[in-house]
Design a protein around this motif. Structure first.
Motif, PDB file in Angstrom:
ATOM      1  N   HIS A 130       0.834  -1.181   0.000  1.00 45.70           N
ATOM      2  CA  HIS A 130       0.000   0.000   0.000  1.00 45.70           C
ATOM      3  C   HIS A 130       0.876   1.241   0.000  1.00 45.70           C
ATOM      4  N   GLN A 131       0.349   2.313  -0.578  1.00 47.45           N
ATOM      5  CA  GLN A 131       1.109   3.542  -0.705  1.00 47.45           C
ATOM      6  C   GLN A 131       1.288   4.171   0.678  1.00 47.45           C
ATOM      7  N   THR A 132       2.537   4.200   1.119  1.00 42.17           N
ATOM      8  CA  THR A 132       2.842   4.652   2.479  1.00 42.17           C
ATOM      9  C   THR A 132       2.447   6.100   2.720  1.00 42.17           C
ATOM     10  N   TRP A 133       2.546   6.951   1.708  1.00 43.92           N
ATOM     11  CA  TRP A 133       2.203   8.360   1.895  1.00 43.92           C
ATOM     12  C   TRP A 133       0.717   8.526   2.188  1.00 43.92           C
ATOM     13  N   ARG A 134      -0.104   7.612   1.698  1.00 37.88           N
ATOM     14  CA  ARG A 134      -1.541   7.670   2.009  1.00 37.88           C
ATOM     15  C   ARG A 134      -1.802   7.372   3.489  1.00 37.88           C
ATOM     16  N   GLU A 135      -0.844   6.704   4.133  1.00 32.87           N
ATOM     17  CA  GLU A 135      -0.958   6.376   5.553  1.00 32.87           C
ATOM     18  C   GLU A 135      -0.212   7.382   6.432  1.00 32.87           C
ATOM     19  N   GLY A 136       0.261   8.475   5.804  1.00 34.82           N
ATOM     20  CA  GLY A 136       0.968   9.512   6.553  1.00 34.82           C
ATOM     21  C   GLY A 136       2.414   9.166   6.871  1.00 34.82           C
ATOM     22  N   ILE A 137       2.959   8.191   6.177  1.00 38.38           N
ATOM     23  CA  ILE A 137       4.341   7.772   6.406  1.00 38.38           C
ATOM     24  C   ILE A 137       5.212   8.356   5.296  1.00 38.38           C
ATOM     25  N   ASP A 138       6.207   9.137   5.687  1.00 32.55           N
ATOM     26  CA  ASP A 138       7.112   9.758   4.713  1.00 32.55           C
ATOM     27  C   ASP A 138       8.278   8.806   4.422  1.00 32.55           C
ATOM     28  N   LEU A 139       7.986   7.726   3.707  1.00 34.78           N
ATOM     29  CA  LEU A 139       9.022   6.751   3.383  1.00 34.78           C
ATOM     30  C   LEU A 139      10.064   7.339   2.432  1.00 34.78           C
ATOM     31  N   THR A 140       9.624   8.229   1.542  1.00 34.91           N
ATOM     32  CA  THR A 140      10.583   8.883   0.644  1.00 34.91           C
ATOM     33  C   THR A 140      11.619   9.640   1.456  1.00 34.91           C
ATOM     34  N   GLY A 141      11.177  10.455   2.392  1.00 32.79           N
ATOM     35  CA  GLY A 141      12.105  11.223   3.221  1.00 32.79           C
ATOM     36  C   GLY A 141      13.031  10.332   4.032  1.00 32.79           C
ATOM     37  N   ARG A 142      12.483   9.293   4.625  1.00 33.85           N
ATOM     38  CA  ARG A 142      13.302   8.368   5.418  1.00 33.85           C
ATOM     39  C   ARG A 142      14.364   7.688   4.568  1.00 33.85           C
ATOM     40  N   ASN A 143      13.951   7.188   3.401  1.00 28.85           N
ATOM     41  CA  ASN A 143      14.904   6.495   2.537  1.00 28.85           C
ATOM     42  C   ASN A 143      15.933   7.456   1.947  1.00 28.85           C
ATOM     43  N   LEU A 144      15.496   8.658   1.595  1.00 28.60           N
ATOM     44  CA  LEU A 144      16.436   9.660   1.092  1.00 28.60           C
ATOM     45  C   LEU A 144      17.475   9.984   2.162  1.00 28.60           C
ATOM     46  N   ALA A 145      17.028  10.188   3.398  1.00 29.22           N
ATOM     47  CA  ALA A 145      17.954  10.495   4.499  1.00 29.22           C
ATOM     48  C   ALA A 145      18.977   9.380   4.671  1.00 29.22           C
ATOM     49  N   ALA A 146      18.525   8.138   4.625  1.00 29.72           N
ATOM     50  CA  ALA A 146      19.432   6.999   4.826  1.00 29.72           C
ATOM     51  C   ALA A 146      20.441   6.879   3.685  1.00 29.72           C
ATOM     52  N   ILE A 147      19.968   6.995   2.452  1.00 28.59           N
ATOM     53  CA  ILE A 147      20.870   6.873   1.303  1.00 28.59           C
ATOM     54  C   ILE A 147      21.861   8.030   1.282  1.00 28.59           C
ATOM     55  N   TRP A 148      21.367   9.263   1.498  1.00 28.33           N
ATOM     56  CA  TRP A 148      22.253  10.418   1.443  1.00 28.33           C
ATOM     57  C   TRP A 148      23.279  10.368   2.571  1.00 28.33           C
ATOM     58  N   ARG A 149      22.910   9.903   3.730  1.00 27.36           N
ATOM     59  CA  ARG A 149      23.859   9.760   4.842  1.00 27.36           C
ATOM     60  C   ARG A 149      25.036   8.879   4.414  1.00 27.36           C
ATOM     61  N   ASN A 150      24.749   7.827   3.669  1.00 31.41           N
ATOM     62  CA  ASN A 150      25.819   6.951   3.179  1.00 31.41           C
ATOM     63  C   ASN A 150      26.722   7.667   2.179  1.00 31.41           C
ATOM     64  N   TYR A 151      26.139   8.411   1.260  1.00 30.88           N
ATOM     65  CA  TYR A 151      26.952   9.191   0.319  1.00 30.88           C
ATOM     66  C   TYR A 151      27.807  10.223   1.062  1.00 30.88           C
ATOM     67  N   ARG A 152      27.190  10.955   1.995  1.00 28.15           N
ATOM     68  CA  ARG A 152      27.930  11.986   2.748  1.00 28.15           C
ATOM     69  C   ARG A 152      29.100  11.373   3.509  1.00 28.15           C
ATOM     70  N   SER A 153      28.911  10.174   4.045  1.00 28.91           N
ATOM     71  CA  SER A 153      29.961   9.550   4.858  1.00 28.91           C
ATOM     72  C   SER A 153      31.216   9.244   4.045  1.00 28.91           C
ATOM     73  N   ILE A 154      31.068   9.204   2.708  1.00 25.88           N
ATOM     74  CA  ILE A 154      32.256   8.964   1.877  1.00 25.88           C
ATOM     75  C   ILE A 154      32.613  10.185   1.027  1.00 25.88           C
ATOM     76  N   GLY A 155      32.103  11.357   1.436  1.00 32.39           N
ATOM     77  CA  GLY A 155      32.598  12.598   0.861  1.00 32.39           C
ATOM     78  C   GLY A 155      31.767  13.274  -0.208  1.00 32.39           C
ATOM     79  N   TYR A 156      30.587  12.780  -0.495  1.00 36.37           N
ATOM     80  CA  TYR A 156      29.761  13.424  -1.514  1.00 36.37           C
ATOM     81  C   TYR A 156      29.036  14.637  -0.933  1.00 36.37           C
ATOM     82  N   SER A 157      28.922  15.689  -1.743  1.00 38.62           N
ATOM     83  CA  SER A 157      28.180  16.876  -1.308  1.00 38.62           C
ATOM     84  C   SER A 157      27.210  17.376  -2.377  1.00 38.62           C
ATOM     85  N   ARG A 158      27.242  16.782  -3.567  1.00 34.01           N
ATOM     86  CA  ARG A 158      26.342  17.207  -4.642  1.00 34.01           C
ATOM     87  C   ARG A 158      25.420  16.056  -5.029  1.00 34.01           C
TER      88      ARG A 158
END
Length: 184
Positions: free
Chosen positions: A51-79
């Protein structure tokens, strides 16, 4: 103690069939040719579930973006180049998900109904083509009315020109685009 570079992000939004993924791939290619370190994240995949998580008020996009970007940042990415249909409408919350200091630039890709429908017909192989075309029209109207992002038309334009225009406008790539042959 060195100060961490701010995150620089280009949010690329637009209706289905406008060329977001193709333009992001071309922009990535141009940045790679210029040896500019960057990452690309396709946001439409960050919450693709039933089921579409955003319809349930869950910001899965934001959570997953935060997790993925944290990994990129940890190895030096900024763009980051981030694509998502409505990203230009969600820039504040998406920027917050990236954490820290964020400099964002929003781009709304546009195409007319016929162009978008033609591109969707080339891409969609299932039974939902008409549904995708109708949703694309509705999204275009919503985005056009609500977005203040930098607008870039994609109808019958070479990918390299579109990508170079975006990168120059965001301040990531100096100079003029080289003429491209591939079109969106």
């Amino acid at each position: 103690m060195p100060t961490e570079l701010p995150t620089e992000v280009i949010f690329i939004g637009g209706r289905s069939g406008v060329g977001k993924s193709s333009v992001a791939a071309e922009a990535s290619h141009l940045l790679a040719q210029a040896d500019i370190r960057h990452a690309v994240i396709e946001g439409d995949n960050l919450d693709q579930a039933h089921h579409q998580t955003w319809r349930e008020g869950i910001d899965l996009t934001g959570r997953n973006l935060a997790a993925i970007w944290r990994n990129y940042r940890s190895i030096g990415y900024s763009r980051l180049i981030f694509t998502n249909t409505v990203s230009v409408l969600e820039m504040p919350s998406l920027s917050a998900a990236l954490g820290g200091q964020v400099h964002s630039f929003g781009v709304l890709l546009t195409a007319d109904d016929d162009t978008a429908a033609q591109r969707l017909a080339q891409r969609e192989i299932g039974t939902a083509l008409d549904e995708h075309i109708e949703r694309s029209k509705l999204a275009a109207a919503r985005l056009d009315a609500a977005s203040t992002a930098h607008r870039v038309r994609t109808d019958d334009r070479p990918l390299a020109d579109i990508a170079a225009e975006i990168l120059r406008s965001a301040g990531w790539l100096p100079g003029a685009p080289s003429p491209g042959e591939r079109r969106v």
